[in-house]
Write an enzyme that holds these catalytic residues in place. Structure first.
Site, mmCIF file in Angstrom:
data_model
loop_
_atom_site.group_PDB
_atom_site.id
_atom_site.type_symbol
_atom_site.label_atom_id
_atom_site.label_comp_id
_atom_site.label_asym_id
_atom_site.label_seq_id
_atom_site.Cartn_x
_atom_site.Cartn_y
_atom_site.Cartn_z
ATOM 1 N N HIS A 120 41.547 42.662 34.811
ATOM 2 C CA HIS A 120 42.020 43.290 33.557
ATOM 3 C C HIS A 120 42.951 44.454 33.829
ATOM 4 O O HIS A 120 43.136 45.324 32.970
ATOM 5 C CB HIS A 120 40.813 43.745 32.723
ATOM 6 C CG HIS A 120 40.077 42.588 32.108
ATOM 7 N ND1 HIS A 120 38.838 42.717 31.539
ATOM 8 C CD2 HIS A 120 40.409 41.275 31.998
ATOM 9 C CE1 HIS A 120 38.443 41.525 31.084
ATOM 10 N NE2 HIS A 120 39.384 40.642 31.369
ATOM 11 N N GLY A 182 26.608 44.808 35.794
ATOM 12 C CA GLY A 182 27.137 45.757 34.818
ATOM 13 C C GLY A 182 28.091 45.182 33.815
ATOM 14 O O GLY A 182 29.012 45.866 33.376
#
Ligand code: BV8
Length: 238
Positions: A120, A182
Site C-alpha cells: 500500500h 495485526g
C-alpha cells in the site's frame, strides 16, 4: 496457548520459506493508531474523504495535512519488539523470507527488515499524480510536469503497485508458512493473500488480540499483541 506458540516455533524452525503479512496492529505498540479499532483512525476520520482520490481532489490541502500529521507520528515513533522480532526471523531464515506489509510507516525497515513488500505504498514519499515522479520533499506541484504531488500510498479504488503485489502473491503461493499479524484482514486484494497460501498448501498463523475474518481459516490463532507474541516465535525470549 503456550503449546500453540511452541508448535508454531517448531514449524518455523523446520521451514525454509516464510512469508509474513502485517497490518496496522503491528505498529499499535509503537503508538501509531490503527484504522478500525474503536480508537482507530476511521473512528475519527472518513476513509472516503482522506484515503481516496476523490477526497484528495475535493480537498487536497486537508488530505496533505492528514498525511503530514501521520508522517510526523511515524517518523517520531520507534519500532517495537514485534518489528524487531520479524527482522530477527528474517535473519534466522535460511531460505526465502518475504515481509508483506500494508503499513506505510516504514517501521519494518527501521527495525532492520530487508525484503519488505509495501503493497500500500509509504507515507514518507510523495508521488506526482501525473508523471509518477517520487520525491521526499514537500513540494505541492511536480517540478517535472506541474502535476499535483500526493502521498505515495495506495488509496481506496487505486491499483496496488503491480510488481510489488506480484511478488507478494508469489511469496503467498510458495511459502511453507505465512504469519499474519495485526490486520483485520478486510481490505483486498492484500487480505486475500493468506487464503492463497492456504490454497497452495501453506500453513497460516494469525497473531492478533482479537478475532478477525481470517481467524476461522487460519491453522493457528495466537491470541495476543504482536509485540508480545512475535518475540516468542523467533527465538529464546529473555
Ligand atoms: C483496489 C492507504 C481495484 C494507506 C489503505 C469499490 C471500489 C474500488 C475498490 C473497492 C470497492 N469496494 C471494495 C473495494 C476493494 C477495496 C477494499 O478492500 N475495501 C474494503 C474496505 C472492503 N480495496 C481497494 O480499494 C484497493 N484497491 O481494489 O483497486 C483496482 C484494480 C485495478 C485498477 C484500479 C483499481 C486499495 C486498498 C488500499 C486502501 N488503502 N490505506 C494509508 O493511508 O495508510 S487501507 C488501510 O486499511 C491500510 O492500508 C490497511 O492496509 C488496510 C487494512 O487495515 P489494517 O492494517 O488491517 O488495520 P485495521 O485497523 O483494519 O486492523 C488492525 C488490526 O490489528 C485489528 O485486527 C486489531 O485487532 C489488530 N491489533 C490491534 N492492536 C494490535 C493488533 N494486532 C497485534 N498487536 C496489537 N498490539
Amino acid at each position: 496457548m503456550d503449546a500453540q506458540i511452541e508448535r508454531v516455533r517448531e514449524i518455523l524452525r523446520g521451514t525454509t520459506s516464510i512469508a509474513v503479512l502485517t497490518g496496522a496492529g503491528v505498529s499499535a505498540e509503537s503508538g501509531i493508531a490503527t484504522f478500525r479499532d474503536p480508537d482507530g483512525l476511521w473512528a475519527k476520520f472518513s476513509p472516503r474523504e482522506l484515503a481516496s482520490m476523490d477526497g484528495f481532489l475535493a480537498n487536497p490541502e486537508r488530505v496533505r495535512e492528514w498525511y503530514a500529521y501521520r508522517k510526523n507520528v511515524a517518523t517520531t515513533a520507534q519500532p517495537n519488539a514485534g518489528h524487531i522480532a520479524l527482522a530477527a526471523l528474517e535473519q534466522q531464515t535460511t531460505g526465502s523470507f518475504s515481509l508483506i506489509t500494508q503499513n506505510v510507516d516504514r517501521l519494518h525497515q527501521r527495525a532492520g527488515s530487508r525484503n519488505v513488500l509495501e503493497v500500500h505504498g509509504n507515507l514518507i514519499e510523495n508521488r506526482c499524480n501525473d508523471c509518477e515522479t517520487i520525491r521526499t520533499d514537500d513540494v505541492l506541484i511536480c517540478p517535472d510536469c506541474s502535476g499535483a504531488m500526493r502521498p505515495n500510498v495506495v488509496w481506496f479504488g487505486e491499483e496496488l503497485p503491480q510488481d510489488v503485489f506480484a511478488a507478494a502473491e508469489q511469496a503467498a503461493m510458495t511459502c511453507d508458512v505465512m504469519i499474519v499479524a495485526g490486520t483485520s484482514a478486510e481490505v483486498y486484494p492484500a487480505a486475500g493473500l493468506p487464503y492463497t497460501t492456504k490454497r497452495y498448501g501453506g500453513i497460516v498463523v494469525e497473531v492478533n488480540p482479537n478475532r478477525t475474518e481470517l481467524s476461522s481459516e487460519a491453522h493457528y490463532v495466537l491470541t495476543g499483541t504482536s509485540a508480545h507474541i512475535l518475540p516468542h516465535l523467533v527465538g529464546d525470549v529473555q
